[in-house]
Design a protein around this motif. Structure first.
Motif, PDB file in Angstrom:
ATOM      1  N   ASP A  50       0.813  -1.224   0.000  1.00 28.50           N
ATOM      2  CA  ASP A  50       0.000   0.000   0.000  1.00 28.50           C
ATOM      3  C   ASP A  50       0.843   1.270   0.000  1.00 28.50           C
ATOM      4  O   ASP A  50       0.324   2.364   0.236  1.00 28.50           O
ATOM      5  N   ILE A  51       2.126   1.110  -0.255  1.00 24.36           N
ATOM      6  CA  ILE A  51       3.019   2.268  -0.222  1.00 24.36           C
ATOM      7  C   ILE A  51       3.462   2.605  -1.640  1.00 24.36           C
ATOM      8  O   ILE A  51       3.945   1.732  -2.375  1.00 24.36           O
ATOM      9  N   GLU A  52       3.289   3.860  -2.011  1.00 23.51           N
ATOM     10  CA  GLU A  52       3.766   4.323  -3.313  1.00 23.51           C
ATOM     11  C   GLU A  52       5.219   4.750  -3.181  1.00 23.51           C
ATOM     12  O   GLU A  52       5.557   5.604  -2.359  1.00 23.51           O
ATOM     13  N   TRP A  53       6.070   4.128  -3.978  1.00 22.08           N
ATOM     14  CA  TRP A  53       7.492   4.483  -3.950  1.00 22.08           C
ATOM     15  C   TRP A  53       7.709   5.719  -4.829  1.00 22.08           C
ATOM     16  O   TRP A  53       7.533   5.673  -6.047  1.00 22.08           O
ATOM     17  N   ASN A  54       8.104   6.786  -4.202  1.00 25.39           N
ATOM     18  CA  ASN A  54       8.380   8.019  -4.933  1.00 25.39           C
ATOM     19  C   ASN A  54       9.893   8.238  -5.008  1.00 25.39           C
ATOM     20  O   ASN A  54      10.638   7.785  -4.139  1.00 25.39           O
ATOM     21  N   VAL A  55      10.305   8.914  -6.042  1.00 29.21           N
ATOM     22  CA  VAL A  55      11.718   9.280  -6.166  1.00 29.21           C
ATOM     23  C   VAL A  55      11.803  10.802  -6.167  1.00 29.21           C
ATOM     24  O   VAL A  55      10.990  11.476  -6.801  1.00 29.21           O
ATOM     25  N   PHE A  56      12.752  11.327  -5.440  1.00 26.39           N
ATOM     26  CA  PHE A  56      12.909  12.771  -5.326  1.00 26.39           C
ATOM     27  C   PHE A  56      14.194  13.250  -5.988  1.00 26.39           C
ATOM     28  O   PHE A  56      14.597  14.386  -5.833  1.00 26.39           O
ATOM     29  N   SER A  57      14.819  12.329  -6.693  1.00 29.29           N
ATOM     30  CA  SER A  57      16.027  12.659  -7.448  1.00 29.29           C
ATOM     31  C   SER A  57      16.103  11.717  -8.639  1.00 29.29           C
ATOM     32  O   SER A  57      15.656  10.565  -8.556  1.00 29.29           O
ATOM     33  N   LEU A  58      16.655  12.203  -9.741  1.00 30.07           N
ATOM     34  CA  LEU A  58      16.773  11.361 -10.930  1.00 30.07           C
ATOM     35  C   LEU A  58      17.649  10.142 -10.677  1.00 30.07           C
ATOM     36  O   LEU A  58      17.538   9.125 -11.372  1.00 30.07           O
ATOM     37  N   THR A  59      18.506  10.215  -9.668  1.00 23.82           N
ATOM     38  CA  THR A  59      19.442   9.112  -9.414  1.00 23.82           C
ATOM     39  C   THR A  59      18.917   8.098  -8.405  1.00 23.82           C
ATOM     40  O   THR A  59      19.555   7.066  -8.192  1.00 23.82           O
ATOM     41  N   ASP A  60      17.779   8.360  -7.770  1.00 27.21           N
ATOM     42  CA  ASP A  60      17.277   7.452  -6.738  1.00 27.21           C
ATOM     43  C   ASP A  60      17.059   6.037  -7.260  1.00 27.21           C
ATOM     44  O   ASP A  60      17.482   5.053  -6.647  1.00 27.21           O
ATOM     45  N   GLN A 136       0.011   8.437  10.694  1.00 23.73           N
ATOM     46  CA  GLN A 136      -1.415   8.692  10.560  1.00 23.73           C
ATOM     47  C   GLN A 136      -1.988   9.343  11.822  1.00 23.73           C
ATOM     48  O   GLN A 136      -2.904  10.164  11.744  1.00 23.73           O
ATOM     49  N   THR A 137      -1.433   8.979  12.976  1.00 24.48           N
ATOM     50  CA  THR A 137      -1.909   9.535  14.245  1.00 24.48           C
ATOM     51  C   THR A 137      -1.719  11.046  14.300  1.00 24.48           C
ATOM     52  O   THR A 137      -2.562  11.779  14.828  1.00 24.48           O
ATOM     53  N   VAL A 138      -0.601  11.514  13.751  1.00 26.42           N
ATOM     54  CA  VAL A 138      -0.325  12.958  13.776  1.00 26.42           C
ATOM     55  C   VAL A 138      -0.892  13.665  12.555  1.00 26.42           C
ATOM     56  O   VAL A 138      -0.638  14.845  12.333  1.00 26.42           O
ATOM     57  N   GLY A 139      -1.671  12.948  11.729  1.00 28.81           N
ATOM     58  CA  GLY A 139      -2.320  13.557  10.582  1.00 28.81           C
ATOM     59  C   GLY A 139      -1.402  13.838   9.411  1.00 28.81           C
ATOM     60  O   GLY A 139      -1.708  14.684   8.567  1.00 28.81           O
ATOM     61  N   ALA A 140      -0.270  13.115   9.339  1.00 28.68           N
ATOM     62  CA  ALA A 140       0.686  13.345   8.247  1.00 28.68           C
ATOM     63  C   ALA A 140       0.229  12.652   6.969  1.00 28.68           C
ATOM     64  O   ALA A 140      -0.407  11.598   7.012  1.00 28.68           O
ATOM     65  N   ILE A 141       0.513  13.269   5.850  1.00 29.44           N
ATOM     66  CA  ILE A 141       0.257  12.654   4.551  1.00 29.44           C
ATOM     67  C   ILE A 141       1.481  11.814   4.187  1.00 29.44           C
ATOM     68  O   ILE A 141       2.596  12.326   4.085  1.00 29.44           O
ATOM     69  N   GLU A 142       1.258  10.531   4.003  1.00 25.89           N
ATOM     70  CA  GLU A 142       2.377   9.610   3.793  1.00 25.89           C
ATOM     71  C   GLU A 142       2.856   9.662   2.338  1.00 25.89           C
ATOM     72  O   GLU A 142       2.146   9.236   1.423  1.00 25.89           O
ATOM     73  N   THR A 143       4.023  10.189   2.160  1.00 28.55           N
ATOM     74  CA  THR A 143       4.684  10.214   0.855  1.00 28.55           C
ATOM     75  C   THR A 143       6.102   9.710   1.058  1.00 28.55           C
ATOM     76  O   THR A 143       6.939  10.404   1.643  1.00 28.55           O
ATOM     77  N   TYR A 144       6.355   8.487   0.640  1.00 25.30           N
ATOM     78  CA  TYR A 144       7.623   7.839   0.956  1.00 25.30           C
ATOM     79  C   TYR A 144       8.571   7.853  -0.230  1.00 25.30           C
ATOM     80  O   TYR A 144       8.178   7.558  -1.359  1.00 25.30           O
ATOM     81  N   GLY A 145       9.810   8.169   0.066  1.00 25.20           N
ATOM     82  CA  GLY A 145      10.847   8.093  -0.949  1.00 25.20           C
ATOM     83  C   GLY A 145      11.366   6.676  -1.056  1.00 25.20           C
ATOM     84  O   GLY A 145      11.559   5.985  -0.050  1.00 25.20           O
TER      85      GLY A 145
END
Length: 251
Positions: A50-60, A136-145
């Protein structure tokens, strides 16, 4: 040991390291080839489904690809490296000692695989679940690198896998007369403290997760004591002149 003997030992060590490195290079190439399949397998596990893998750099993506190939190579190189460790100390052992310590290679590798399986299929999913619930408890939006996800996974899986080598290493040292159960028992409270610190470093900051990692480490240490004690008892049965009280064996 004179200078000629030092040169001989260093030459032999160099040859063995070269063989291990050559094998590592070959398995690295194979690891890079299978990396996409390995990464997709990890991606489809429940911990990451259920986790979307995001990349924040072209080299990731490239770095994760290479890191995965590197770890596959390490996994398959471990048995060969263990064998060469045994073979390097073999000249200093009697034929009987050599036969009785050769088991170190397959046993250490089996324990290494068990450690990887436990940490990947049990400990890591627990860690991901806890951290996700906290976010989720602190209301954070989960965006994982993608890079952070794998860094977290590797920081748990491989330390635990190495910790699972403890019984094999202790038994190996006991058979060589370097270590014994009495010495391990004397150091028990210090080892417990060290294992608790290690467990807290590689697990989420909650009591249950600490226990889920620290307890297996402590059980491995206690198993190491039992294995060392078992070996000395068996040795005492075969050779009654040996000291049955633990520690290094003395005839």
């Amino acid at each position: 040991m004179n200078s000629e003997e030092w040169v001989t030992h260093l030459t032999e060590l160099r040859k063995r390291l070269i063989w291990v490195m050559l094998f590592f290079i070959v398995t690295l190439a194979a690891g890079l080839y299978v990396s996409p399949r390995v990464l997709m397998y990890i991606k489809n596990r429940p911990a990451a489904a259920d986790i979307e893998w995001n990349v924040f750099s072209l080299t990731d993506g490239m770095f994760i690809y290479m890191k995965c190939g590197f770890l596959v190579a390490v996994f398959f190189t471990v048995p060969l490296a263990l064998y060469h460790i045994w073979a390097f100390v073999r000249p200093g052992l009697t034929n009987d000692e050599a036969k009785k310590t050769f088991w170190f290679v397959p046993l250490a590798f089996v324990l290494f695989m068990i450690g990887i399986a436990f940490s990947f299929y049990v400990a890591f999913p627990m860690m991901v679940s806890f951290l996700s619930k906290m976010n989720q408890t602190v209301g954070a939006i989960e965006t994982y690198g993608m890079d952070r996800y794998f860094s977290l996974m590797f920081s748990l899986v491989f330390p635990l896998a190495l910790a699972f080598e403890m019984p094999a290493v202790v038994l190996f040292l006991t058979r060589l007369g370097i270590l014994g159960p009495s010495q391990l028992k004397k150091a028990r409270k210090y080892v417990y403290l060290a294992l608790a610190v290690i467990g807290s470093m590689i697990s989420p900051p909650d009591f249950v997760s600490h226990l889920s990692v620290t307890i297996p480490l402590i059980l491995l240490f206690e198993l190491s004591i039992l294995v060392s004690r078992w070996y000395l008892d068996r040795k005492e049965t075969e050779h009654p002149l040996l000291d049955p009280k633990g520690g290094a064996n003395h005839v």
